[in-house]
Enzyme design. Structure first.
Site, PDB file in Angstrom:
ATOM      1  CG  HIS A 194       2.930  -2.947  -6.735  1.00 42.26           C
ATOM      2  ND1 HIS A 194       3.803  -3.933  -6.336  1.00 42.26           N
ATOM      3  CD2 HIS A 194       1.718  -3.316  -6.314  1.00 42.26           C
ATOM      4  CE1 HIS A 194       3.125  -4.864  -5.692  1.00 42.26           C
ATOM      5  NE2 HIS A 194       1.848  -4.510  -5.659  1.00 42.26           N
ATOM      6  CB  THR A 206      -2.902  -9.163  -0.826  1.00 43.04           C
ATOM      7  OG1 THR A 206      -3.044  -7.765  -1.082  1.00 43.04           O
ATOM      8  CG2 THR A 206      -3.361  -9.973  -2.015  1.00 43.04           C
TER       9      THR A 206
END
Length: 147
Positions: free
Chosen positions: A9, A63
């Site tokens: 990721h 986020t």
């Protein structure tokens, strides 16, 4: 169907465009029929999606909502024993020609955890990019002093 995003990721993650489509039409077949669409367009879409987190952090500072929505989806798959195919960091034991590594690939998520890894046939370029992502992840892990 949107592409699966696999790998670590981060900056070396990659889209698996070879398994993406518009409805039931593979994306590359769609693009061959209409010359206004180009591979560069797919690359731009992916880079914008990958880098969206940086723009969100720049504007909002974090986020958490995106992360929270991902956790909601994963939790639902587990609690409802959906046997959903989701891209999650899971253990590879020979899949994609790698062993003894946790990395993001499509897997079947059930109430009991991961019941299987989905092995997609990758193009040569996708294989190279996944191998690069795995090398970067392993180098990062090896650089951490665990003692």
């Amino acid at each position: 169907m949107a592409p699966y995003i696999i790998g670590e990721h981060g900056d070396t993650e990659l889209p698996v465009w070879s398994h993406a489509g518009i409805g039931v039409i593979p994306i590359f077949d769609w693009m061959r029929k209409d010359p206004k669409y180009k591979v560069e367009d797919l690359n731009d879409i992916f880079v914008q999606a990958r880098d969206a987190a940086y723009h969100i952090i720049e504007k909002k500072g974090a986020t958490y909502y995106g992360i929270a929505m991902g956790l909601v989806r994963l939790t639902k798959a587990i609690l409802q024993d959906e046997h959903s195919i989701l891209t999650v960091s899971t253990y590879l034991d020979g899949e994609y020609d790698h062993k003894d590594l946790f990395i993001g690939v499509p897997a079947i998520v059930t109430r009991n955890g991961i019941s299987g890894v989905i092995k997609m046939e990758l193009t040569a370029t996708e294989k190279d990019r996944l191998n690069h992502s795995i090398r970067v992840l392993k180098e990062t892990m090896n650089s951490v002093n665990l003692s």
